[in-house]
Each structure stands twice: as structure tokens, then as C-alpha cells.
Design an enzyme around this catalytic site. Structure first.
Site, mmCIF file in Angstrom:
data_model
loop_
_atom_site.group_PDB
_atom_site.id
_atom_site.type_symbol
_atom_site.label_atom_id
_atom_site.label_comp_id
_atom_site.label_asym_id
_atom_site.label_seq_id
_atom_site.Cartn_x
_atom_site.Cartn_y
_atom_site.Cartn_z
ATOM 1 N N LYS A 55 -34.052 60.815 3.541
ATOM 2 C CA LYS A 55 -34.005 61.256 4.941
ATOM 3 C C LYS A 55 -33.264 60.192 5.751
ATOM 4 O O LYS A 55 -33.614 59.009 5.703
ATOM 5 C CB LYS A 55 -35.419 61.454 5.493
ATOM 6 C CG LYS A 55 -35.440 61.932 6.934
ATOM 7 C CD LYS A 55 -36.854 62.246 7.405
ATOM 8 C CE LYS A 55 -37.640 61.029 7.835
ATOM 9 N NZ LYS A 55 -37.196 60.406 9.085
ATOM 10 N N ASP A 114 -32.480 63.850 9.852
ATOM 11 C CA ASP A 114 -33.601 63.850 10.800
ATOM 12 C C ASP A 114 -33.082 63.529 12.198
ATOM 13 O O ASP A 114 -33.220 62.420 12.689
ATOM 14 C CB ASP A 114 -34.648 62.815 10.358
ATOM 15 C CG ASP A 114 -35.824 62.752 11.323
ATOM 16 O OD1 ASP A 114 -35.905 63.613 12.219
ATOM 17 O OD2 ASP A 114 -36.660 61.838 11.154
ATOM 18 N N PRO A 119 -29.243 76.828 22.238
ATOM 19 C CA PRO A 119 -28.750 77.327 20.952
ATOM 20 C C PRO A 119 -27.312 76.904 20.636
ATOM 21 O O PRO A 119 -27.032 76.475 19.508
ATOM 22 C CB PRO A 119 -28.876 78.850 21.096
ATOM 23 C CG PRO A 119 -30.010 79.020 22.046
ATOM 24 C CD PRO A 119 -29.911 77.890 23.024
ATOM 25 N N LYS A 133 -33.988 65.665 14.690
ATOM 26 C CA LYS A 133 -34.945 66.375 15.563
ATOM 27 C C LYS A 133 -34.191 67.126 16.663
ATOM 28 O O LYS A 133 -34.417 66.930 17.857
ATOM 29 C CB LYS A 133 -35.981 65.408 16.137
ATOM 30 C CG LYS A 133 -36.829 64.742 15.041
ATOM 31 C CD LYS A 133 -37.947 63.884 15.599
ATOM 32 C CE LYS A 133 -38.771 63.258 14.488
ATOM 33 N NZ LYS A 133 -38.083 62.178 13.743
ATOM 34 N N VAL A 134 -33.333 68.002 16.217
ATOM 35 C CA VAL A 134 -32.400 68.717 17.097
ATOM 36 C C VAL A 134 -33.202 69.543 18.112
ATOM 37 O O VAL A 134 -34.111 70.286 17.738
ATOM 38 C CB VAL A 134 -31.485 69.620 16.243
ATOM 39 C CG1 VAL A 134 -30.465 70.330 17.129
ATOM 40 C CG2 VAL A 134 -30.790 68.785 15.171
ATOM 41 N N ALA A 135 -32.855 69.399 19.402
ATOM 42 C CA ALA A 135 -33.704 69.998 20.454
ATOM 43 C C ALA A 135 -32.878 70.355 21.688
ATOM 44 O O ALA A 135 -33.068 69.797 22.763
ATOM 45 C CB ALA A 135 -34.817 69.026 20.840
ATOM 46 N N ASP A 136 -31.979 71.334 21.541
ATOM 47 C CA ASP A 136 -31.112 71.655 22.683
ATOM 48 C C ASP A 136 -30.983 73.165 22.816
ATOM 49 O O ASP A 136 -31.697 73.924 22.139
ATOM 50 C CB ASP A 136 -29.746 70.970 22.468
ATOM 51 C CG ASP A 136 -29.129 70.510 23.786
ATOM 52 O OD1 ASP A 136 -29.084 71.332 24.732
ATOM 53 O OD2 ASP A 136 -28.691 69.355 23.862
ATOM 54 N N ASP A 173 -34.706 54.197 7.126
ATOM 55 C CA ASP A 173 -34.577 53.822 8.543
ATOM 56 C C ASP A 173 -34.114 52.378 8.713
ATOM 57 O O ASP A 173 -34.665 51.638 9.548
ATOM 58 C CB ASP A 173 -35.914 54.046 9.265
ATOM 59 C CG ASP A 173 -36.319 55.512 9.267
ATOM 60 O OD1 ASP A 173 -35.429 56.373 9.373
ATOM 61 O OD2 ASP A 173 -37.514 55.792 9.149
ATOM 62 N N VAL A 194 -47.381 58.600 5.299
ATOM 63 C CA VAL A 194 -47.965 57.870 4.163
ATOM 64 C C VAL A 194 -47.441 56.438 4.198
ATOM 65 O O VAL A 194 -46.287 56.193 4.524
ATOM 66 C CB VAL A 194 -47.564 58.552 2.835
ATOM 67 C CG1 VAL A 194 -47.863 57.659 1.645
ATOM 68 C CG2 VAL A 194 -48.292 59.881 2.692
ATOM 69 N N GLY A 195 -48.307 55.494 3.872
ATOM 70 C CA GLY A 195 -47.876 54.093 3.818
ATOM 71 C C GLY A 195 -48.121 53.394 5.136
ATOM 72 O O GLY A 195 -49.272 53.204 5.537
ATOM 73 N N ARG A 250 -41.130 52.659 5.714
ATOM 74 C CA ARG A 250 -41.334 51.214 5.661
ATOM 75 C C ARG A 250 -42.005 50.727 4.385
ATOM 76 O O ARG A 250 -41.683 49.638 3.902
ATOM 77 C CB ARG A 250 -42.150 50.761 6.887
ATOM 78 C CG ARG A 250 -41.348 50.752 8.169
ATOM 79 C CD ARG A 250 -42.239 50.665 9.392
ATOM 80 N NE ARG A 250 -42.927 51.932 9.658
ATOM 81 C CZ ARG A 250 -43.774 52.139 10.668
ATOM 82 N NH1 ARG A 250 -44.052 51.144 11.501
ATOM 83 N NH2 ARG A 250 -44.335 53.322 10.853
#
Ligand code: O7M
EC number: 4.1.1.23
Length: 211
Positions: free
Chosen positions: A31, A58, A65, A60-63, A9, A170-171, A191
Site C-alpha cells: 500500500k 491509498d 465524481p 482516500k479519494v474524496a471529491d 509509509d 495491527v502492530g 510501522r
């Protein structure tokens, strides 16, 4: 015990490529999400693919079809091997992501429950369990489940059988790798690795938990 997934990231190309190259031997997949793609462009996937590690998109596909299908097709044509989708748009939207993923020889993961404190506002009262049922019914390859709540991972594992669990938290978010690693197929760490002075050494610290 589990794969280690580096959550890359960062937002600039030079940092991304140097961290990824330094950690390539220590991690099992990378990722990539909005921070890096918005900062550098989708072409970063081709640059990272040279390392030979699986790349997880990543977004986070949200539409609807049709739009999900268009997004996922772009993701796989860019060189990713997996995509992450949100479940709340419903089964037909998930099915579109799964269809695109499998048509490209890739995988589709669905967010079942998130790791941050505020996630409990909506990911509660049986919602993650219903998402797991959608995952099974629609042939998705696995779920995202919170490393910050290992007890919840155990509950969701019972609902998805052999499908995979990738687990962020985690972390930096406080999840304990010793507790989480035996429960999941991949620990997602951001991070604590990319923010370290020596990212490769930070990644190597997770070696006891890798399979
Ligand atoms: O280790 P961190 O906290 O620096 O980064 C964790 C990464 O996992 C970061 O990219 C988050 O956006 C992501 N993530 C979560 O932290 N919690 C979630 O519930 C879900 C995700 C995620 O990857 O969803 C696909």
C-alpha cells in the site's frame, strides 16, 4: 488466513525500494499513500511494480465524481492495481472511483470505519453500516475496517457478504493479528514492518497468519 499488505509509509525512494525488495517474499501487496508519493513522485509506482506485487493506492479519494474519476484514472495509469476512496462525498463519487477502477481492470476499496481513537467521532451511529450499503449498491470491491476493533469488523462483514475487508491497525496501533487475521482478507501493517531494524524478519513474523 489472510493477505499481508505492507503499508510503505516512508518518504524517500531509497528506503522505499530497499524495504519493499527485502519484504517482497513476505508480503502479498504493498500500500502506497501520500507520504511516499509526495516524497518521491508518482513514478515510485512503476519502480515498485517491478517487484510483481499488487500495488494499492491509498489516496482516500474524496471529491466530486468528475475529479474522483480524473484522480483514479491517473492512479491506474501509474501502475496501481487498486485505489482507496472515502465514502462521505456520496454514492456518485464512489461510483466514479469504481467505474475508473473496473475500466482499468483494478479494484476500489472504500473506508467504512477508521482505526484511530478519534475515528469514533464521525464513524459512529450507523455511519459505517450505511457506507457498507453504499459499497454493495455501487459495486465496490471491498472496505477498510479497523483492526483495533475486531468486533466492528464482524458487524461490517455481515453487511458486505463476499466483498473483501482490508484492515489497518495491527502492530503499532495495537491490533492483534491472531484475532484479526481470521476476520479479514488483508491485514495492513506499516510501522511494525518498515520501522523494524530488519523489516523482512518483522514481516516474516506475520507468516503464521498468511494464507
Ligand atoms: O501500521 P501503521 O499504523 O504504521 O500504518 C497503518 C496504515 O494504515 C497507515 O498508512 C494508515 O494511514 C492506514 N490506515 C489506518 O491506519 N487506519 C485507518 O483507519 C485507515 C487506514 C488506511 O489505510 O486507509 C485506507
Amino acid at each position: 488466513m489472510t493477505d499481508l499488505v505492507l503499508s510503505l509509509d516512508v518518504t524517500d525512494r531509497t528506503s522505499a525500494l530497499s524495504i519493499a525488495a527485502a519484504c517482497a517474499e513476505e508480503v502479498d501487496a504493498i500500500k502506497v499513500g501520500y507520504p511516499l508519493v509526495l516524497g518521491t513522485g508518482l513514478g515510485i509506482a512503476r519502480d515498485l511494480a517491478d517487484l510483481g506485487l499488487p500495488l494499492i493506492a491509498d489516496f482516500k479519494v474524496a471529491d466530486i465524481p468528475n475529479t474522483n474519476m480524473l484522480i483514479c484514472d491517473q492512479v491506474f495509469e501509474a501502475g496501481f492495481s487498486a485505489v482507496i476512496a472515502q465514502a462521505f462525498p456520496g454514492p456518485d463519487s464512489i461510483a466514479a472511483c469504481v467505474e475508473s477502477a473496473h475500466a482499468h481492470g483494478g479494484e476500489c476499496y472504500v473506508v467504512a470505519e477508521m482505526s484511530h481513537p478519534g475515528a469514533l467521532t464521525f464513524f459512529s451511529e450507523g455511519v459505517p453500516e450505511a457506507i457498507c450499503r453504499l459499497v454493495v449498491e455501487n459495486g465496490a470491491d471491498g472496505i477498510i475496517a479497523p483492526a483495533t476493533r475486531p468486533a466492528r469488523i464482524k458487524v461490517l462483514r455481515n453487511l458486505i457478504g463476499e466483498k473483501k475487508i482490508l484492515s489497518p491497525g495491527v502492530g503499532a496501533q495495537g491490533g492483534d493479528p491472531a484475532e484479526v487475521a481470521p476476520l479479514v482478507d488483508g491485514m495492513i501493517v506499516g510501522r511494525a514492518i518498515y520501522g523494524a531494524v530488519d523489516p523482512a524478519a518483522a514481516a516474516r513474523a506475520y507468516a503464521p497468519y498468511r494464507r
